[in-house]
Scaffold this active site. Structure first.
Site, PDB file in Angstrom:
ATOM      1  N   ASP A  82      33.701  20.309  79.307  1.00  0.00           N
ATOM      2  CA  ASP A  82      32.906  21.523  79.410  1.00  0.00           C
ATOM      3  C   ASP A  82      31.442  21.128  79.539  1.00  0.00           C
ATOM      4  O   ASP A  82      31.132  19.974  79.805  1.00  0.00           O
ATOM      5  CB  ASP A  82      33.145  22.410  78.180  1.00  0.00           C
ATOM      6  CG  ASP A  82      33.206  21.572  76.898  1.00  0.00           C
ATOM      7  OD1 ASP A  82      32.306  20.729  76.703  1.00  0.00           O
ATOM      8  OD2 ASP A  82      34.150  21.752  76.111  1.00  0.00           O
ATOM      9  N   HIS A 418      41.473  17.636  82.328  1.00  0.00           N
ATOM     10  CA  HIS A 418      40.816  18.876  81.888  1.00  0.00           C
ATOM     11  C   HIS A 418      39.303  18.642  81.859  1.00  0.00           C
ATOM     12  O   HIS A 418      38.729  18.295  80.830  1.00  0.00           O
ATOM     13  CB  HIS A 418      41.336  19.265  80.497  1.00  0.00           C
ATOM     14  CG  HIS A 418      40.814  20.575  79.985  1.00  0.00           C
ATOM     15  ND1 HIS A 418      41.460  21.767  80.204  1.00  0.00           N
ATOM     16  CD2 HIS A 418      39.716  20.883  79.259  1.00  0.00           C
ATOM     17  CE1 HIS A 418      40.796  22.751  79.627  1.00  0.00           C
ATOM     18  NE2 HIS A 418      39.721  22.232  79.040  1.00  0.00           N
TER      19      HIS A 418
END
Length: 586
Positions: A82, A418
């Site tokens: 992120d 991810h």
């Protein structure tokens, strides 16, 4: 396919195991893995960068407006897949990497240029596209992070712990540069800050990292800058307790009161850098507050730095961990790792399926044993270290590599990482499981996924963070362990790389070393240095003239604990300069 692997699989059919076979990876395989896992940090760069993962996208910079009370705090590393920056994990990772660089320097190579212009010019982001620039690659990655911490340590009473809001950040699956253009509540600029909290852990870890950088960076201006910031960060850390809670992403409770490691390691590293006795006194204060018993039940991770403190406290000061089941650092480590291995010698503490972030155990154990081996002068753990690192690179029964892009020897690399930046997606309408594919240039990403040791294959769902998440703290011990392996198997000296070693006399607050060879002992640990920074060797003999220990240095100080008891002779030699010391190891 590994020959040994096939043999091991055959033995497993009969309920047997061959635990003493060497790992099947070559030296060049370890070099490749070290290059990839180190360059991963260049893909985590926030701010001006440059960030090599962002090259070729429409937004090559990100979050340039990060500030706190008028102070620029842009830069640093993104936390995971992120774009928020959580100092709780970032400080932990930064210190581990800096410590690894300091102790295993010759295991870290110069394979690329720190602004990644070499890859851009060659249009080749493989190892072959890199061009050496006479600076070890890990040092360049560490400098970017250290420059951020100098900003975050605003003053002795003000420190920035977290940048961004995790909930805002996770709404869109786009590159950091693209997300920067959104409004605050969609993860964009300006981002909220968590600062001046009751947190002693995060600024402590940042201080420890900066203190190491002040000792190891050959640039005198950087030395001064990093040491000043390390002192500011420590001043803040020693007057605060606990860890910052950041919503549901990081909770103080996960540390279970294990926050004192931050200021302890900061004081320890400031002492090592400056030799100022006040830092040793402060280190003892915090060492006595470390929860060794609590930390002896869980592997090394961002919420449990206790195993690291156990090793460093003993190596630097001779202080033993106070856990009920440990009398020294070796016993402490063995209880966590060596005494809990699979039939193939793989560390298994706290491992399992998705969500357990299993990879932290083999890599963390390998790093800690490498550190312990270097500081104590032992070679007892070489096979265990190499075996656990090789396992994560695909030397296992499933040929499953846990490092994105590492597919040598038939290993199957993670297909669904991810990580938002990895896919270079700038279309905010897309979700992670819409069939996103990374650009070809991002193949050698180098991020280690959380993994699962129960699933024989890879999870193919990008959104499944439990198995496919990547983080700066996951990679850090792996980079360190690889550096240790290469420092033993294929070291690169400063002369070979063309770089210069740091000059200890240039560090502000530290007196210049006198010339010649020197040995200093404290609590059973002996540190040997050559102020002229020339290579030297150390040979330890018993009274019968039998050599019981031998160490080699390319010029940097080394520490060791004698492996034999009684009166010993230590011969230190550098060319024609020879010194013989006597020590009593009772």
């Amino acid at each position: 396919m590994f020959i040994r692997k096939s043999f091991m699989a055959g033995l497993a059919l009969f309920g047997l195991a061959a635990t003493n076979a060497p790992a099947a990876l070559s030296d060049d395989d370890f070099v490749e893995a070290a290059w990839m896992t180190t360059r991963f940090y260049g893909a985590q760069r926030s701010g001006e960068g440059p960030n090599w993962l962002a090259q070729g996208t429409n937004y090559t910079t990100s979050f340039l407006k990060d500030s706190y009370q008028g102070h620029d705090v842009s830069g640093g590393w993104f936390d995971c897949g992120d774009h928020a920056m959580f100092g709780q994990t970032q400080g932990f990772a930064a210190y581990m990497l800096a410590l690894a660089y300091a102790e295993f320097t010759e295991g870290f190579y110069d394979l690329y240029t720190g602004d990644y212009s070499d890859y851009l010019a060659a249009n080749d982001y493989s190892r072959a596209g890199g061009k050496p620039n006479k600076v070890r690659d890990l040092l360049e990655e560490l400098r970017y992070e250290a420059d951020f911490w100098t900003k975050a340590a605003i003053s002795e009473t003000s420190f920035v712990m977290v940048k961004g809001n995790g909930d805002y950040d996770h709404k869109k699956w786009v590159t950091p540069g693209k997300m920067s253009t959104f409004g605050t509540e969609d993860g964009g600029d300006p981002r909220p800050m968590q600062a001046d909290t009751q947190d002693g852990f995060t600024p402590g870890m940042a201080s420890a990292m900066l203190a190491v950088m002040a000792r190891m960076d050959p640039d005198a201006a950087n030395q001064a800058k990093y040491l000043d910031a390390a002192k500011r960060a420590f001043a803040y850390a020693k007057t605060h307790k606990g860890v910052t809670t950041s919503g549901s992403y990081y909770s103080e409770g996960w540390w279970d009161g294990r926050w004192a490691d931050g200021p302890f390691l900061a004081a320890l590293e400031l002492y090592r850098t400056t030799q100022d006795e006040t830092y040793k006194t402060a280190a003892k204060t915090f060492f006595d507050q470390i929860k060794f018993e609590s930390g002896s039940y869980s592997r090394l991770n961002y919420a449990n730095a206790v195993p690291l403190s156990a090793v460093m406290g003993e190596a630097v000061f001779g202080w033993a961990p106070t856990a009920n089941n440990a009398k020294d650092a070796k016993t402490f480590l063995d209880g966590l790792y060596k005494n809990q291995v699979s039939s193939e010698g793989i560390f298994t503490k706290d491992t399992g399926g998705g969500g357990s972030f299993s990879v932290r155990t083999p890599s963390g154990g390998a790093f800690l044993y490498g550190l312990y081996s270097k500081l104590s002068g032992t070679s007892d753990y070489e096979e265990l270290i190499e075996k656990n690192v090789a396992y994560l690179l695909g030397d296992n029964a499933n040929s499953k590599s846990y490092v994105a892009g590492f597919d040598r020897n038939g290993a199957k690399a993670p297909p669904a990482v991810h990580h938002r930046g990895y896919y270079a997606n700038e279309d905010e309408s897309k979700d992670p499981d819409s069939g996103l594919q990374p650009p070809a240039k991002n193949k050698y990403f180098g991020a280690m996924i959380a993994g699962s040791f129960q699933n024989p294959g890879h999870n193919t769902k990008v959104s499944d963070w439990a198995e496919n998440e990547v983080c700066v703290d996951i990679n850090a011990p792996m980079v360190g362990a690889l550096g240790y392996i290469l420092s033993k198997k294929a070291p690169k000296t400063d002369a070979e790389i063309g770089t210069t070693a740091p000059d200890p006399s240039a560090i502000s607050g530290k007196a210049a070393l006198q010339s010649g060879l020197k040995m200093v002992g404290s609590n059973g640990v002996y540190t040997i240095s050559n102020a002229q920074r020339k290579p030297f060797k150390v040979e330890v003999f018993d009274l019968n003239g039998v050599m019981v220990q031998k160490l080699q240095s390319e010029g940097r100080a080394i520490s060791f604990q004698p492996k034999a008891k009684g009166t010993l002779k230590v011969r230190i030699s550098s060319g024609s300069d020879v010194t013989v010391k006597t020590l009593n190891n009772l």
